[in-house]
Design a protein around this motif. Structure first.
Motif, PDB file in Angstrom:
ATOM      1  N   ALA A  61     -28.163 -11.930 -29.604  1.00 33.80           N
ATOM      2  CA  ALA A  61     -27.220 -11.016 -28.694  1.00 33.80           C
ATOM      3  C   ALA A  61     -25.841 -11.468 -29.304  1.00 33.80           C
ATOM      4  O   ALA A  61     -24.987 -10.752 -29.737  1.00 33.80           O
ATOM      5  CB  ALA A  61     -27.186 -11.653 -27.510  1.00 33.80           C
ATOM      6  N   HIS A 111     -30.091  -8.307 -24.499  1.00 34.85           N
ATOM      7  CA  HIS A 111     -30.839  -9.461 -25.240  1.00 34.85           C
ATOM      8  C   HIS A 111     -30.417 -10.766 -24.534  1.00 34.85           C
ATOM      9  O   HIS A 111     -31.230 -11.559 -24.431  1.00 34.85           O
ATOM     10  CB  HIS A 111     -30.150  -9.825 -26.530  1.00 34.85           C
ATOM     11  N   ALA A 154     -33.086 -15.177 -28.339  1.00 34.03           N
ATOM     12  CA  ALA A 154     -32.737 -13.879 -27.710  1.00 34.03           C
ATOM     13  C   ALA A 154     -31.006 -14.052 -27.679  1.00 34.03           C
ATOM     14  O   ALA A 154     -30.209 -13.114 -27.721  1.00 34.03           O
ATOM     15  CB  ALA A 154     -33.036 -13.909 -26.122  1.00 34.03           C
ATOM     16  N   ILE A 160     -33.778  -2.222 -25.280  1.00 41.64           N
ATOM     17  CA  ILE A 160     -32.739  -2.572 -26.461  1.00 41.64           C
ATOM     18  C   ILE A 160     -33.237  -1.601 -27.858  1.00 41.64           C
ATOM     19  O   ILE A 160     -31.998  -1.118 -28.449  1.00 41.64           O
ATOM     20  CB  ILE A 160     -33.186  -3.907 -26.943  1.00 41.64           C
ATOM     21  N   GLN A 210     -36.956  -5.073 -23.976  1.00 43.23           N
ATOM     22  CA  GLN A 210     -37.021  -4.941 -25.359  1.00 43.23           C
ATOM     23  C   GLN A 210     -37.203  -3.323 -25.615  1.00 43.23           C
ATOM     24  O   GLN A 210     -36.647  -3.027 -26.771  1.00 43.23           O
ATOM     25  CB  GLN A 210     -38.284  -5.692 -25.744  1.00 43.23           C
TER      26      GLN A 210
END
Length: 289
Positions: free
Chosen positions: A142, A118, A138, A102, A99
């Motif tokens: 994505a 993700h 998730a 990201i 995370q």
């Protein structure tokens, strides 16, 4: 006796907390850069010893040192490396590290890489963490990023995974939305068109699992209009047959149609689970008998 990883981590801790002083030849940035390299070396040493948690911790510390020097690309890579170590024994820490990766990728405009991470989170949550709902979110995240980046094939792959997870969780309208979205995107290419009948079948099963026969039959008609070849497929005939059996409250007929289809086209675990739920609802729905 301390391991090489322990020794390197101690050196890194000492360097990170040391005073830069007033030397013309030193600075806080070089201090954090040296600490960063030491934490990376410690992480690699721990990996060699299969000390996965300790390795992940050191790579996270390396990321923190990179951030102190505003090296976001390096930090993102360090957090990603940490996640690979954590995944062996601490999936929740792997997810947390991903995370952070990201967030840094998005700040740098590296959206395709963010989508990749993700997808990694989704796989960890589904396989290691046992969090199907989290994996669903998730995969959808994505897919949305891939779609915004015009990576349609990657997006559809994620939406297919999300659709099946939504169906497994009983979120049938959401599953239908994903399956129909992938089917629509697949109609435009000869390479992907063959898979459309599978998406329509799964969407139709989700419609029927929701208990709405009218909407199920309307959906089947819509699928035939969108792809006229679907009307002649075994998938379409099967959907119509079990929808009629469901509408008539005939559990035996429903079971016979399922057995006949499975004899020629083996049903996978996901479809089998949905069909069992539908069969049970025939027996429990007073309006159908």
């Amino acid at each position: 006796m301390s391991s090489q990883g322990d020794q390197l981590r101690q050196k890194a801790d000492k360097k990170a907390s040391s005073s830069s002083g007033f030397s013309f030849f030193s600075s806080s940035s070089s201090k954090f850069e040296e600490a960063h390299d030491l934490y990376q070396s410690a992480g690699n040493a721990y990996k060699m010893d299969n000390a996965h948690k300790e390795a992940g911790d050191c790579f996270c510390k390396a990321a923190e040192m990179a951030l102190k020097n505003d090296e976001k690309d390096d930090a993102a890579n360090d957090f990603w490396t940490a996640s690979k170590s954590y995944k062996k024994s601490h999936p929740e820490l792997a997810v947390a590290a991903l995370q952070k990766t990201i967030q840094l990728y998005k700040e740098k405009g590296r959206f395709r890489q963010a989508a990749d991470r993700h997808k990694e989170i989704a796989a960890i949550l589904a396989q290691e963490g046992g969090d199907i709902a989290g994996a669903l979110e998730a995969y959808e995240a994505a897919g949305d990023i891939y779609m915004n980046e015009d990576a349609t094939a990657s997006a559809n792959q994620c939406y297919k995974e999300a659709a099946e997870l939504a169906g497994s969780l009983g979120q049938y309208p959401r599953a239908v939305q994903f399956f129909e979205r992938v089917a629509q995107a697949s109609l435009g290419s000869a390479l992907t068109r063959y898979g459309v009948k599978e998406y329509y079948l799964k969407a139709g099963l989700c419609w029927l699992a929701s208990g709405d026969v009218v909407s199920t039959k309307r959906a089947i008609d819509n699928y035939c209009n969108a792809d006229p070849s679907f009307a002649t497929t075994r998938e379409c005939k099967f959907l119509n047959s079990i929808a009629d059996a469901y509408d008539g409250g005939d559990q035996e007929e429903f079971t016979a149609h399922v057995a006949e289809y499975d004899r020629l086209t083996k049903l996978d675990a996901w479809k089998t689970s949905l069909l069992l739920n539908i069969k049970r609802s025939i027996a429990s729905e007073p309006g159908l008998v």
